[in-house]
Design a protein around this motif. Structure first.
Motif, mmCIF file in Angstrom:
data_model
loop_
_atom_site.group_PDB
_atom_site.id
_atom_site.type_symbol
_atom_site.label_atom_id
_atom_site.label_comp_id
_atom_site.label_asym_id
_atom_site.label_seq_id
_atom_site.Cartn_x
_atom_site.Cartn_y
_atom_site.Cartn_z
ATOM 1 N N MET A 1 -0.397 8.261 -4.693
ATOM 2 C CA MET A 1 -1.773 8.002 -4.275
ATOM 3 C C MET A 1 -2.142 6.546 -4.494
ATOM 4 O O MET A 1 -1.548 5.851 -5.305
ATOM 5 N N ASN A 2 -3.188 6.120 -3.755
ATOM 6 C CA ASN A 2 -3.716 4.775 -3.967
ATOM 7 C C ASN A 2 -4.397 4.723 -5.313
ATOM 8 O O ASN A 2 -5.128 5.624 -5.691
ATOM 9 N N SER A 3 -4.165 3.672 -6.051
ATOM 10 C CA SER A 3 -4.853 3.506 -7.320
ATOM 11 C C SER A 3 -6.127 2.713 -7.098
ATOM 12 O O SER A 3 -6.348 2.135 -6.059
ATOM 13 N N GLY A 4 -6.977 2.680 -8.098
ATOM 14 C CA GLY A 4 -8.228 1.948 -7.971
ATOM 15 C C GLY A 4 -9.304 2.581 -8.812
ATOM 16 O O GLY A 4 -9.059 3.520 -9.552
ATOM 17 N N GLU B 1 -11.970 4.966 -10.028
ATOM 18 C CA GLU B 1 -12.113 6.380 -9.697
ATOM 19 C C GLU B 1 -13.457 6.686 -9.056
ATOM 20 O O GLU B 1 -13.644 7.745 -8.462
ATOM 21 N N ASP C 1 -14.711 4.723 -6.684
ATOM 22 C CA ASP C 1 -14.661 4.238 -5.315
ATOM 23 C C ASP C 1 -14.210 5.365 -4.386
ATOM 24 O O ASP C 1 -13.538 6.313 -4.787
ATOM 25 N N ASP D 1 -11.969 7.293 -2.093
ATOM 26 C CA ASP D 1 -10.514 7.375 -1.992
ATOM 27 C C ASP D 1 -10.181 8.508 -1.029
ATOM 28 O O ASP D 1 -9.983 9.657 -1.440
ATOM 29 N N ASP E 1 -7.587 9.381 0.601
ATOM 30 C CA ASP E 1 -6.324 10.083 0.378
ATOM 31 C C ASP E 1 -6.467 11.142 -0.711
ATOM 32 O O ASP E 1 -5.949 12.255 -0.589
ATOM 33 N N LYS E 2 -7.175 10.788 -1.761
ATOM 34 C CA LYS E 2 -7.383 11.750 -2.843
ATOM 35 C C LYS E 2 -8.235 12.916 -2.364
ATOM 36 O O LYS E 2 -7.968 14.082 -2.694
ATOM 37 N N ASP E 3 -9.279 12.612 -1.595
ATOM 38 C CA ASP E 3 -10.148 13.671 -1.076
ATOM 39 C C ASP E 3 -9.363 14.632 -0.179
ATOM 40 O O ASP E 3 -9.530 15.853 -0.259
ATOM 41 N N ASN F 1 -17.832 10.901 -5.766
ATOM 42 C CA ASN F 1 -17.024 12.039 -6.200
ATOM 43 C C ASN F 1 -17.895 13.254 -6.522
ATOM 44 O O ASN F 1 -17.516 14.398 -6.260
#
Length: 758
Positions: free
Chosen positions: A30-33, A35, A37, A39, A41-43, A261
């Protein structure tokens, strides 16, 4: 109202094996950054995980189609703007084109609708800030003849910005009007008597849609004395606007603390709710709170925190915790900085409350240093060594009471708690066994087990608790989708208590509480007394940690999914789903006619029935049926219970009245009429049962050293002494006594006095 069970571990492993077959779906990096922000891909990963686990693991998976999509759409929009004070009709029209597309978006991991709704909500909330500040910048004219309807579900969305602003104005005006009338009444009471009546009877500020239970200001007066000063109507009106502005500032401050989030979690739960009301996504912070709730303990300093503007305030110290033991931190202290041991302190002013909590909590034995502004204005650094903190309100407690020459025990169980991580930790089964043993040693002649408002918890603890009162046998039946039923037994032939037993329930007794009540009722081991029926939740949930399905740690914490995996059934074969447990003795309940049970929740699973288990009814209660008859006769003749029943019907009739006048004279007149009717029911709150409740000797020793615990127990005992329901439960214990038990005679005069009051 969740049943979470360690019994599920075996079934969970099966589910885990199935899911792991497809774990490669989720093994990408996954892309880091930050938490907080966005994201995508995470969603998308989260949606993929949830969809897969629900389809494979849910007891009765929903069909993901257009009807499913409409349900998600409706729930999400309602969750974003429940009072319809942010979105315009044009927004809804724009959203509506996605109403039947969300099933496809879910399958394709498409976030178009969520992004649109989220961005628009953020925009409308910023506009809402400007609206309320503008509305409250000048006095309201309470002589205008206008009204406001608080039935938001049926209300239309505002078509224009001007119409939306007017809705805000009326909504705020209603709030300030009720507060203004309260202030005028309080000062008028002082003016008449020199005493603020509110000191004796707390004044309840009425929120939208709530009813009024107090006297209101005589409209012939417009000034009064407060703290030695006469305030004009103009001054009081200004105070109410300032108070309302402060409340709205705090509300928008809370909203500001929510990040993308948090709102995405709302969207996910709009999806999970389509499966059933008890299938939920638990974001990381929510999962942690859930664990604390079910175990009753945490690792930290033992303080409850709340947001106060940009500051984090200590609202309460948990009795027995390290902060309480240290005697340096106090309620009202403001936390300015947090440091881990001797590391550099981090400024937490303006930080989200959840983020502050994360920094303060930590493993047992570690040090945290808090820079706090004390209530006297001084600033100091307080060092605290973290420890295991037990939340006392979670755990079972007992009291003893003497009645008619006999001694009885009352045990209150707020939830069926358990520590899944530590088999030697506290759990409800072991604690209730301890309380029963203590009551036996105290020589009680009967026990009341109170599970009112108990929303459930661990199923294994239910089996343990029910087993205390029977020799051995089945307690509950479990059924998984497509599988044969499984019966959970008490296999210990030892009976901890074989004397008279009463279980107290109400309409908020749910899940595990209903299993216990149903088992005791089916065995005829004790008498169930309380509301007409319990909540009606007959499903089992399992909590699945979503992080184990992802190989890469860079994704961050994905939280957990609580999903319905099984249904449970009484040993007589019937389900408690929707129907709950019907009390052997029904006592009038002020909220009996309001819709609050599982049967009133959208998308609830259906009732059904399976074969009964093999069990033997308890035969040692020779006067069981007579005790029920006696109680029903007492209740029917008791004026206090008749008053409660009448009040319940009145509350039900009032629940449909949603229109309030914003003209001060009409408002006061309407509330005076309501108060005139409400005064009839004041004796319900003033009732006293003339019984004295005390702690057991073992607890009295602890209370002598713990002032906070002593105060809590005294408040509980006082509440018991005003509880007509507990009194009737004790009357039932009287009637269940064996013939050899001699009860103390009651003087005739006392009987007459009691009848006169009842």
């Amino acid at each position: 109202m969740n049943t979470i069970i360690d019994y599920m571990k075996r079934n969970y492993k099966i589910l885990l094996a199935v899911v792991c077959l497809s774990v490669t779906l989720f093994a990408f990096k996954m892309n880091s950054g930050n938490e907080n922000d966005a994201d995508p891909d995470k969603d998308k990963l989260l949606l993929e995980l949830l969809t897969f686990v629900l389809e494979k693991g849910h007891y009765s998976p929903a069909v993901i189609d257009d009807a499913f999509s409409k349900g998600v759409y409706k729930d999400f929009i309602q969750a974003l703007d429940p009072s319809k004070r942010f979105f315009l009709q044009s927004d809804i029209d724009e959203f509506a084109k996605y109403e039947t597309d969300l099933d496809d978006q879910l399958i394709n991991k498409d976030l178009t609708f969520f992004n649109l709704a989220y961005d628009r909500l953020m925009q409308r909330m910023e506009e809402g800030k400007l609206i309320y500040k503008s509305v409250l910048s000048k006095p309201f004219d309470y002589t205008i003849d206008e009204s406001f309807n608080t039935d938001y579900e049926k209300a239309p969305y505002a078509k224009t910005s001007a119409e939306l602003k007017d809705k805000w104005r009326k909504q705020i005006k209603l709030s300030t009007l009720s507060s203004l009338v309260d202030r005028m009444e309080m000062q008028d009471n002082k003016n008449k008597t020199g005493v603020d009546k509110s000191v004796k009877e707390p004044v309840v500020q009425v929120k939208e849609g709530e009813q009024f239970d107090q006297s209101y200001y005589d409209k012939t007066k417009n000034t009064a004395v407060e703290t030695g000063k006469t305030k004009t109507f103009v001054e009081l009106e200004k105070e109410t606007r300032e108070s309302s502005a402060k409340s709205l500032d705090e509300y928008f401050g809370f909203i500001k603390d929510l990040d993308r989030n948090d709102w995405f979690s709302v969207y996910i739960n709009s999806i999970t709710a389509r499966f059933d009301p008890h299938t939920n996504y638990l974001a990381p912070e929510e999962k942690e709170r859930f664990d604390v709730s079910i175990s009753g303990k945490l690792e930290g300093i033992g303080a409850r925190l709340q947001k106060k503007n940009d500051y984090t305030e200590i609202s309460e110290l948990i009795s027995g915790g390290p902060a309480w033991r240290g005697k340096q931190l106090e309620s009202g202290d403001l936390i300015m900085k947090v440091a881990q041991g001797d590391k550099e302190p981090v400024d937490v002013v303006g930080m989200r409350l959840d983020d502050v909590v994360k920094k303060i909590k930590g493993p047992k034995g570690t040090e945290v240093r808090l820079t706090v502004k004390k209530v006297d204005g001084t600033i100091t650094v307080i060092s605290i060594i973290r420890d295991i903190v037990e939340i006392e309100e979670t755990y079972a407690k007992s009291s003893i009471v003497n009645k008619n020459g006999l001694k009885y025990g009352v045990i209150y169980l707020p939830k069926f708690y358990i520590d899944f991580e530590n088999k030697d930790g506290r759990d409800a089964g072991k604690d209730i066994a301890i309380e029963v043993d203590r009551l036996k040693k105290a020589g009680v002649n009967g026990i009341v087990l109170d599970v009112r408002d108990d929303g459930g918890g661990s199923l294994s603890t239910v089996v343990d608790i029910a087993g205390l009162f029977i020799e051995d046998g089945p307690i509950v039946q479990i059924k998984s989708a497509g599988k044969n039923k499984e019966v959970l037994y008490d296999r210990d032939k030892k009976i901890e208590w074989d004397g008279p037993l009463v279980i107290m329930v109400n309409s908020f007794s749910a899940s595990a509480s209903e299993i216990l009540a149903a088992a005791i009722q089916d065995y005829k081991r004790g008498i169930i007394i309380g509301s007409k029926q319990t909540y009606g939740k007959g499903t089992v949930q399992n909590v699945i940690d979503l992080n184990q399905f992802v190989r890469s740690s860079s994704v961050g914490d994905l939280g957990a999914l609580k999903t319905t995996t099984q249904k449970f059934y009484r040993i007589n074969g019937g389900s408690t789903q929707l129907e709950g447990v019907s009390s052997d003795i029904v006592m009038p309940d002020r909220y009996a006619y309001l819709k609050m049970g599982e049967r009133d929740v959208e998308n609830a699973m259906p009732w059904d029935k399976i074969d009964q288990a093999d069990y033997k009814v308890w035969t040692k209660n020779s006067n069981f049926n007579q005790a029920i008859t006696n109680s029903k006769n007492r209740i029917a003749q008791n004026q206090q219970f008749q008053l409660v029943e009448d009040n319940a019907k009145w509350i039900d009739s009032r629940s449909e009245e949603n229109v309030y006048s914003l003209n001060i004279d009409k408002f006061k007149l309407a509330q005076t009429e309501i108060e005139g009717k409400a005064k009839k029911y004041k004796p319900i709150l003033d009732y006293k049962n003339e019984l004295k409740f005390t702690s057991l000797p073992s607890e009295q020793e602890i209370m002598a050293k713990d002032a906070a615990l002593k105060e809590k127990r005294e408040r509980w005992h006082e509440a018991l002494s005003k509880d007509i329901y507990v009194e009737e439960a004790l009357n039932v214990l009287d009637d269940l006594q064996a013939k050899g038990i001699v009860k103390k005679a009651i003087p005739v005069k006392f009987k007459k006095d009691k009848l006169a009051k009842s």
